[in-house]
Motif scaffolding. Structure first.
Motif, PDB file in Angstrom:
ATOM      1  N   MET A 147     -33.180  -7.169  30.604  1.00  0.00           N
ATOM      2  CA  MET A 147     -32.057  -6.261  30.802  1.00  0.00           C
ATOM      3  C   MET A 147     -31.137  -6.746  31.911  1.00  0.00           C
ATOM      4  O   MET A 147     -30.068  -6.186  32.106  1.00  0.00           O
ATOM      5  N   THR A 148     -31.518  -7.733  32.688  1.00  0.00           N
ATOM      6  CA  THR A 148     -30.648  -8.233  33.733  1.00  0.00           C
ATOM      7  C   THR A 148     -29.489  -9.004  33.107  1.00  0.00           C
ATOM      8  O   THR A 148     -29.586  -9.519  31.996  1.00  0.00           O
ATOM      9  N   SER A 149     -28.385  -9.081  33.857  1.00  0.00           N
ATOM     10  CA  SER A 149     -27.189  -9.756  33.339  1.00  0.00           C
ATOM     11  C   SER A 149     -27.496 -11.218  33.040  1.00  0.00           C
ATOM     12  O   SER A 149     -28.205 -11.884  33.800  1.00  0.00           O
ATOM     13  N   SER A 150     -26.941 -11.721  31.935  1.00  0.00           N
ATOM     14  CA  SER A 150     -27.223 -13.098  31.541  1.00  0.00           C
ATOM     15  C   SER A 150     -26.099 -13.647  30.682  1.00  0.00           C
ATOM     16  O   SER A 150     -25.342 -12.904  30.056  1.00  0.00           O
ATOM     17  N   TYR A 151     -26.003 -14.982  30.674  1.00  0.00           N
ATOM     18  CA  TYR A 151     -25.075 -15.711  29.817  1.00  0.00           C
ATOM     19  C   TYR A 151     -25.876 -16.439  28.735  1.00  0.00           C
ATOM     20  O   TYR A 151     -27.012 -16.849  28.970  1.00  0.00           O
ATOM     21  N   VAL A 152     -25.275 -16.608  27.569  1.00  0.00           N
ATOM     22  CA  VAL A 152     -25.928 -17.295  26.460  1.00  0.00           C
ATOM     23  C   VAL A 152     -24.952 -18.284  25.831  1.00  0.00           C
ATOM     24  O   VAL A 152     -23.757 -17.988  25.693  1.00  0.00           O
ATOM     25  N   GLY A 153     -25.452 -19.445  25.467  1.00  0.00           N
ATOM     26  CA  GLY A 153     -24.669 -20.408  24.716  1.00  0.00           C
ATOM     27  C   GLY A 153     -25.549 -21.080  23.684  1.00  0.00           C
ATOM     28  O   GLY A 153     -26.772 -21.123  23.835  1.00  0.00           O
ATOM     29  N   GLY A 154     -24.947 -21.595  22.610  1.00  0.00           N
ATOM     30  CA  GLY A 154     -25.774 -22.241  21.600  1.00  0.00           C
ATOM     31  C   GLY A 154     -24.991 -22.745  20.415  1.00  0.00           C
ATOM     32  O   GLY A 154     -23.756 -22.751  20.406  1.00  0.00           O
ATOM     33  N   ILE A 155     -25.735 -23.173  19.402  1.00  0.00           N
ATOM     34  CA  ILE A 155     -25.149 -23.715  18.182  1.00  0.00           C
ATOM     35  C   ILE A 155     -25.699 -22.977  16.969  1.00  0.00           C
ATOM     36  O   ILE A 155     -26.777 -22.374  17.026  1.00  0.00           O
ATOM     37  N   ILE A 156     -24.940 -23.029  15.878  1.00  0.00           N
ATOM     38  CA  ILE A 156     -25.338 -22.411  14.612  1.00  0.00           C
ATOM     39  C   ILE A 156     -25.164 -23.442  13.506  1.00  0.00           C
ATOM     40  O   ILE A 156     -24.201 -24.221  13.526  1.00  0.00           O
ATOM     41  N   MET A 157     -26.069 -23.444  12.547  1.00  0.00           N
ATOM     42  CA  MET A 157     -25.946 -24.314  11.383  1.00  0.00           C
ATOM     43  C   MET A 157     -26.312 -23.538  10.122  1.00  0.00           C
ATOM     44  O   MET A 157     -27.251 -22.727  10.145  1.00  0.00           O
ATOM     45  N   THR A 158     -25.578 -23.769   9.064  1.00  0.00           N
ATOM     46  CA  THR A 158     -25.855 -23.163   7.767  1.00  0.00           C
ATOM     47  C   THR A 158     -25.809 -24.242   6.697  1.00  0.00           C
ATOM     48  O   THR A 158     -24.909 -25.092   6.706  1.00  0.00           O
ATOM     49  N   TYR A 159     -26.782 -24.197   5.791  1.00  0.00           N
ATOM     50  CA  TYR A 159     -26.778 -25.119   4.656  1.00  0.00           C
ATOM     51  C   TYR A 159     -26.957 -24.312   3.375  1.00  0.00           C
ATOM     52  O   TYR A 159     -27.918 -23.549   3.231  1.00  0.00           O
ATOM     53  N   GLU A 160     -26.014 -24.455   2.463  1.00  0.00           N
ATOM     54  CA  GLU A 160     -26.061 -23.773   1.173  1.00  0.00           C
ATOM     55  C   GLU A 160     -26.505 -24.760   0.097  1.00  0.00           C
ATOM     56  O   GLU A 160     -25.757 -25.675  -0.263  1.00  0.00           O
ATOM     57  N   PHE A 161     -27.720 -24.581  -0.386  1.00  0.00           N
ATOM     58  CA  PHE A 161     -28.237 -25.455  -1.438  1.00  0.00           C
ATOM     59  C   PHE A 161     -27.495 -25.218  -2.749  1.00  0.00           C
ATOM     60  O   PHE A 161     -27.152 -26.158  -3.467  1.00  0.00           O
ATOM     61  N   ASN A 162     -27.274 -23.943  -3.057  1.00  0.00           N
ATOM     62  CA  ASN A 162     -26.517 -23.541  -4.249  1.00  0.00           C
ATOM     63  C   ASN A 162     -26.070 -22.102  -4.036  1.00  0.00           C
ATOM     64  O   ASN A 162     -26.177 -21.574  -2.918  1.00  0.00           O
ATOM     65  N   GLU A 163     -25.569 -21.455  -5.083  1.00  0.00           N
ATOM     66  CA  GLU A 163     -25.047 -20.101  -4.945  1.00  0.00           C
ATOM     67  C   GLU A 163     -26.126 -19.081  -4.601  1.00  0.00           C
ATOM     68  O   GLU A 163     -25.824 -18.023  -4.046  1.00  0.00           O
ATOM     69  N   LYS A 164     -27.378 -19.390  -4.912  1.00  0.00           N
ATOM     70  CA  LYS A 164     -28.454 -18.428  -4.688  1.00  0.00           C
ATOM     71  C   LYS A 164     -29.281 -18.709  -3.434  1.00  0.00           C
ATOM     72  O   LYS A 164     -29.833 -17.783  -2.841  1.00  0.00           O
ATOM     73  N   LEU A 165     -29.380 -19.973  -3.039  1.00  0.00           N
ATOM     74  CA  LEU A 165     -30.298 -20.362  -1.970  1.00  0.00           C
ATOM     75  C   LEU A 165     -29.531 -20.934  -0.781  1.00  0.00           C
ATOM     76  O   LEU A 165     -28.704 -21.835  -0.936  1.00  0.00           O
ATOM     77  N   SER A 166     -29.819 -20.427   0.431  1.00  0.00           N
ATOM     78  CA  SER A 166     -29.196 -20.944   1.642  1.00  0.00           C
ATOM     79  C   SER A 166     -30.117 -20.720   2.826  1.00  0.00           C
ATOM     80  O   SER A 166     -31.034 -19.885   2.786  1.00  0.00           O
ATOM     81  N   ILE A 167     -29.853 -21.460   3.908  1.00  0.00           N
ATOM     82  CA  ILE A 167     -30.645 -21.362   5.123  1.00  0.00           C
ATOM     83  C   ILE A 167     -29.723 -21.352   6.336  1.00  0.00           C
ATOM     84  O   ILE A 167     -28.715 -22.071   6.375  1.00  0.00           O
ATOM     85  N   ASP A 168     -30.033 -20.496   7.311  1.00  0.00           N
ATOM     86  CA  ASP A 168     -29.290 -20.420   8.565  1.00  0.00           C
ATOM     87  C   ASP A 168     -30.212 -20.813   9.710  1.00  0.00           C
ATOM     88  O   ASP A 168     -31.430 -20.543   9.674  1.00  0.00           O
ATOM     89  N   PHE A 169     -29.626 -21.411  10.734  1.00  0.00           N
ATOM     90  CA  PHE A 169     -30.391 -21.842  11.918  1.00  0.00           C
ATOM     91  C   PHE A 169     -29.512 -21.667  13.153  1.00  0.00           C
ATOM     92  O   PHE A 169     -28.318 -21.958  13.118  1.00  0.00           O
ATOM     93  N   ASP A 170     -30.095 -21.156  14.237  1.00  0.00           N
ATOM     94  CA  ASP A 170     -29.378 -21.153  15.509  1.00  0.00           C
ATOM     95  C   ASP A 170     -30.337 -21.470  16.648  1.00  0.00           C
ATOM     96  O   ASP A 170     -31.531 -21.180  16.577  1.00  0.00           O
TER      97      ASP A 170
END
Length: 266
Positions: A144-167
């Motif tokens: 609950m203490t004050s904090s800063y956050v930074g990072g990266i996000i990646m998404t890969y779409e295999f096809n219209e039905k299947l996808s994966i997200d990562f951060d």
């Protein structure tokens, strides 16, 4: 055991939001996606989370009972709201807060100009206390203490039905707490498959590592998050999830349930 109880509040306050940065949109469960809210559009999302525990992972990573008898358990519950706004193309800002407005988290993400099945983005955020009471910043529960956050996000779409997200996220607290907590690392991933029309079946892994001055106090937790996102309505998405802690150190072992309703306002 003392530190375990200091972890109580935010560890399961937002069961549906495992990412440390808050206020930002996700296409599945607790992992952020590179796609941003369209320019001029608002996402409003009330959410609720509930979990229980009767065990904890000790400093050796072994599972221990919280109570001396089997008829006792500890319960967590919480609710809140998320507001995300498409400020401009590929740029989203947002805020998330619990129902009592004791903590407020701001976030922003930017989708990098990469086209194709694989996309990337950047994230940043800030969390601070705003509750109507006196706080000793060094004695506050460290999440609950004050904090800063930074990072990266990646998404890969295999096809219209299947996808994966990562951060991947790095969190730095502005004030070192009495128990010596300073920063943490968080990795999240969700994979989703549309097994039915406009119903996304999702499984995810969420890992967090929190660093203290004394290495014996360092903690980590790996959670399996399962759920579905129902997208049958035009401007509403209902998300149901059930997280289960697999292993950890100096953390509760919990299982729970979460519900979120994403409302899209053009």
């Amino acid at each position: 055991m003392k530190k375990l109880f200091l972890l109580l509040f935010v560890s399961m306050m937002f069961v549906n939001a495992y990412s440390q940065v808050a206020g930002l949109s996700a296409s599945k469960l607790g992992t952020l996606c590179t796609a941003t809210v369209p320019e001029g559009t608002i996402e409003f999302e009330p959410f609720f989370g509930y979990s229980i525990t009767s065990n904890y992972f000790d400093s050796n990573g072994d599972l221990q009972p919280l109570f001396s008898t089997d008829d006792s358990t500890m319960k967590f519950s919480g609710s809140g709201f998320r507001f995300s706004y498409g400020l401009m193309k590929n740029l989203e800002i947002g805020v998330s807060l619990p129902i009592d407005v004791s903590v407020v988290s701001f976030g922003a993400k930017y989708k990098l100009p990469i086209e194709g099945n694989f996309t990337m983005g950047l994230l940043g955020g800030y969390t601070t206390l705003v509750g109507n009471q006196i706080y000793d910043r060094r004695s506050a529960i460290h999440e609950m203490t004050s904090s800063y956050v930074g990072g990266i996000i990646m998404t890969y779409e295999f096809n219209e039905k299947l996808s994966i997200d990562f951060d991947a996220q790095y969190q730095k607290h502005t004030t070192e707490t009495v128990d010596g907590h300073t920063h943490g690392f968080y990795i999240n991933s969700d994979i989703g498959y549309y097994l039915m029309d406009r119903v996304n079946f999702i499984a995810g892994l969420n890992y967090g590592y929190k660093v203290f001055n004394a290495s014996i106090d360092n903690s980590y937790l790996l959670t399996l998050n399962t759920g579905i996102a129902i997208e049958k309505a035009e401007n509403f998405i209902l998300v149901l999830n059930a997280p289960f802690d697999l292993f950890g150190k100096n953390e509760y072992q919990t299982k729970g349930f979460g519900l979120a309703l994403t409302i899209i306002l053009d």
